[in-house]
Enzyme design. Structure first.
Site, PDB file in Angstrom:
ATOM      1  N   THR A  93       0.873  -1.170   0.000  1.00 21.52           N
ATOM      2  CA  THR A  93       0.000   0.000   0.000  1.00 21.52           C
ATOM      3  C   THR A  93       0.910   1.220   0.000  1.00 21.52           C
ATOM      4  OG1 THR A  93      -1.675  -1.172   1.270  1.00 21.52           O
ATOM      5  CG2 THR A  93      -1.842   1.220   1.222  1.00 21.52           C
ATOM      6  N   LYS A 168      -7.588   1.644  -3.507  1.00 25.03           N
ATOM      7  CA  LYS A 168      -7.329   1.122  -2.158  1.00 25.03           C
ATOM      8  C   LYS A 168      -7.601   2.200  -1.102  1.00 25.03           C
ATOM      9  CE  LYS A 168      -5.157  -1.183   1.221  1.00 25.03           C
ATOM     10  NZ  LYS A 168      -5.633  -2.390   1.836  1.00 25.03           N
ATOM     11  N   LYS A 243      -2.294   4.620   8.684  1.00 26.83           N
ATOM     12  CA  LYS A 243      -1.422   4.813   7.507  1.00 26.83           C
ATOM     13  C   LYS A 243      -2.272   5.063   6.257  1.00 26.83           C
ATOM     14  CE  LYS A 243       1.253   2.162   4.215  1.00 26.83           C
ATOM     15  NZ  LYS A 243       1.775   0.878   3.767  1.00 26.83           N
TER      16      LYS A 243
HETATM   17  P1  NAD Z   1       5.262  -6.358   7.411  1.00 28.12           P
HETATM   18  O1  NAD Z   1       5.980  -5.274   8.127  1.00 28.12           O
HETATM   19  O2  NAD Z   1       4.812  -7.562   8.166  1.00 28.12           O
HETATM   20  O3  NAD Z   1       6.170  -6.875   6.169  1.00 28.12           O
HETATM   21  C1  NAD Z   1       6.997  -6.063   5.425  1.00 28.12           C
HETATM   22  C2  NAD Z   1       8.311  -6.831   5.248  1.00 28.12           C
HETATM   23  O4  NAD Z   1       9.159  -6.084   4.352  1.00 28.12           O
HETATM   24  C3  NAD Z   1       9.101  -6.995   6.547  1.00 28.12           C
HETATM   25  O5  NAD Z   1       9.290  -8.372   6.794  1.00 28.12           O
HETATM   26  C4  NAD Z   1      10.440  -6.262   6.269  1.00 28.12           C
HETATM   27  O6  NAD Z   1      11.552  -6.904   6.869  1.00 28.12           O
HETATM   28  C5  NAD Z   1      10.501  -6.321   4.765  1.00 28.12           C
HETATM   29  N1  NAD Z   1      11.366  -5.345   4.124  1.00 28.12           N
HETATM   30  C6  NAD Z   1      11.432  -4.013   4.314  1.00 28.12           C
HETATM   31  N2  NAD Z   1      12.344  -3.462   3.481  1.00 28.12           N
HETATM   32  C7  NAD Z   1      12.858  -4.469   2.737  1.00 28.12           C
HETATM   33  C8  NAD Z   1      13.836  -4.560   1.690  1.00 28.12           C
HETATM   34  N3  NAD Z   1      14.475  -3.474   1.232  1.00 28.12           N
HETATM   35  N4  NAD Z   1      14.105  -5.764   1.184  1.00 28.12           N
HETATM   36  C9  NAD Z   1      13.463  -6.880   1.620  1.00 28.12           C
HETATM   37  N5  NAD Z   1      12.532  -6.866   2.599  1.00 28.12           N
HETATM   38  C10 NAD Z   1      12.239  -5.676   3.154  1.00 28.12           C
HETATM   39  O7  NAD Z   1       4.012  -5.653   6.692  1.00 28.12           O
HETATM   40  P2  NAD Z   1       2.699  -6.373   6.111  1.00 28.12           P
HETATM   41  O8  NAD Z   1       1.620  -6.366   7.138  1.00 28.12           O
HETATM   42  O9  NAD Z   1       3.096  -7.638   5.439  1.00 28.12           O
HETATM   43  O10 NAD Z   1       2.261  -5.276   5.025  1.00 28.12           O
HETATM   44  C11 NAD Z   1       2.934  -5.153   3.795  1.00 28.12           C
HETATM   45  C12 NAD Z   1       2.182  -4.145   2.940  1.00 28.12           C
HETATM   46  O11 NAD Z   1       0.836  -4.604   2.749  1.00 28.12           O
HETATM   47  C13 NAD Z   1       2.081  -2.751   3.581  1.00 28.12           C
HETATM   48  O12 NAD Z   1       2.222  -1.795   2.567  1.00 28.12           O
HETATM   49  C14 NAD Z   1       0.671  -2.750   4.174  1.00 28.12           C
HETATM   50  O13 NAD Z   1       0.113  -1.445   4.267  1.00 28.12           O
HETATM   51  C15 NAD Z   1      -0.081  -3.596   3.159  1.00 28.12           C
HETATM   52  N6  NAD Z   1      -1.276  -4.274   3.673  1.00 28.12           N
HETATM   53  C16 NAD Z   1      -1.246  -4.905   4.887  1.00 28.12           C
HETATM   54  C17 NAD Z   1      -2.402  -5.546   5.345  1.00 28.12           C
HETATM   55  C18 NAD Z   1      -2.407  -6.252   6.672  1.00 28.12           C
HETATM   56  O14 NAD Z   1      -3.504  -6.596   7.167  1.00 28.12           O
HETATM   57  N7  NAD Z   1      -1.239  -6.516   7.294  1.00 28.12           N
HETATM   58  C19 NAD Z   1      -3.561  -5.539   4.563  1.00 28.12           C
HETATM   59  C20 NAD Z   1      -3.543  -4.938   3.309  1.00 28.12           C
HETATM   60  C21 NAD Z   1      -2.381  -4.296   2.878  1.00 28.12           C
END
Ligand code: NAD
Length: 295
Positions: A93, A168, A243
């Site tokens: 997102t 979104k 966010k």
């Molecule tokens: P999260 O923090 O669990 O996962 C993100 C991952 O990215 C982490 O494991 C981090 O170590 C990794 N990361 C960061 N920089 C990196 C890089 N340069 N190289 C490799 N890995 C890297 O977050 P999430 O909950 O999985 O959410 C991910 C995205 O999805 C966000 O943008 C969030 O807004 C969106 N989203 C989340 C949900 C939810 O319910 N969790 C729902 C819809 C959308």
């Protein structure tokens, strides 16, 4: 079936990449966090030790990172190492401006590119029932639709570059505002002696009906799927709702759109986050409404 490079194996990316493996794709995953790598490996993902290794030779690259800034930083490593002509799918997102910058950089470097944020939360990621909202060309959309199928209930083409992110944020503006309204209605009802059940029985089949009420009801014991039944363990965390509302607010300001309810919803989720509710499900905002009501 394709070889896919998957960057970001967190709460969403971990189960998404696992479903792509179950669907028959070969997935090479990378994350900066060792725990995320370990978990993905247990789920059948081929884990590697760098972005370059994940994307080399892959027909598609999926990024699932915390924000658009993280995506642009990752593109510094993805663009020089990815196979010419590969499709870059950003499912994070992200801010619309960041999404459009990512598209431009990908296209200038000769890659297909879509923004494809998701709805459905961690439960949808685990079950492979996410809704993908796609911005990009028709050709890239059709290519992505087939690839994403094992992780998706629906892949919807919303328009050109950035329109997945616009969709979104508009959806989550509705969701955040409606959850607050449902919470306020329950608190008002309870302070006037109305049972939760009576309000639910009427509103759930009347004009107050909405997802925040009938799928993720903010009071427990009325709806089986609600996170309120699990002490508000997310689900979709309040920090993530904040966010998304901030992204909507920033887009509204940039486009001169009058979104007063969105502004207020952002303030109320910011207040709840400051009160320590950030890691609770966004339905827990009802607690903040109770706290700020007179005793
Ligand atoms: P999260 O923090 O669990 O996962 C993100 C991952 O990215 C982490 O494991 C981090 O170590 C990794 N990361 C960061 N920089 C990196 C890089 N340069 N190289 C490799 N890995 C890297 O977050 P999430 O909950 O999985 O959410 C991910 C995205 O999805 C966000 O943008 C969030 O807004 C969106 N989203 C989340 C949900 C939810 O319910 N969790 C729902 C819809 C959308």
């Amino acid at each position: 079936m394709a070889v896919i490079g998957f960057i970001g194996l967190g709460h969403m990316g971990g189960p998404m990449s696992a479903n792509l493996v179950k669907g028959g794709h070969t997935v090479r995953g990378f994350d900066l966090a060792p725990a995320a790598l370990e978990d993905a490996a247990k789920r059948g993902v081929t884990t590697v030790s760098s972005i370059a290794e994940a994307v080399a030779g892959a027909e598609a690259v999926i990024t699932m990172l915390p924000s658009g800034k993280h995506v642009l930083t990752a593109y510094d490593e993805i663009l020089p190492a990815a196979t010419p002509g590969a499709l870059l799918i950003d499912s994070s997102t992200a801010d619309v401006a960041d999404a459009r910058a990512a598209h431009q950089r990908a296209e200038e470097a000769g890659f297909g590119s879509i923004d494809a944020p998701v709805s459905g939360g961690t439960a949808g990621a685990e079950a492979g029932t996410l809704t993908f909202m796609v911005g990009g060309s028709e050709t890239d959309f059709q290519w992505a639709e087939g690839l994403l199928e094992p992780a998706a209930r629906k892949v919807i083409h919303c328009g050109g570059a950035g329109h997945g992110q616009v969709t979104k944020m508009c959806n989550n503006l509705i969701l955040g505002a409606s959850m607050i309204a449902v919470g306020e209605a329950f608190v008002l009802g309870e302070r006037l002696g109305l049972s939760h059940q009576a309000l639910y029985d009427v509103a759930s089949i009347s004009t107050g009906q909405c997802w925040a009420l009938t799928t993720n009801c903010p009071v427990p014991d009325l709806v089986e799927t609600s996170r309120a039944n699990h002490d508000y363990e997310p689900g979709f965390a309040s920090a993530l709702m904040l966010k998304d509302l901030k992204l909507a607010l920033s887009a509204a300001e940039q486009s001169g759109t009058d979104t007063e309810i969105g502004k207020l919803a952002t303030e109320l989720y910011a207040r709840f986050n400051e009160e320590g509710g950030g890691d609770q499900d966004f339905g827990a905002i009802i607690k903040s409404i109770r706290t700020h009501s007179t005793p």
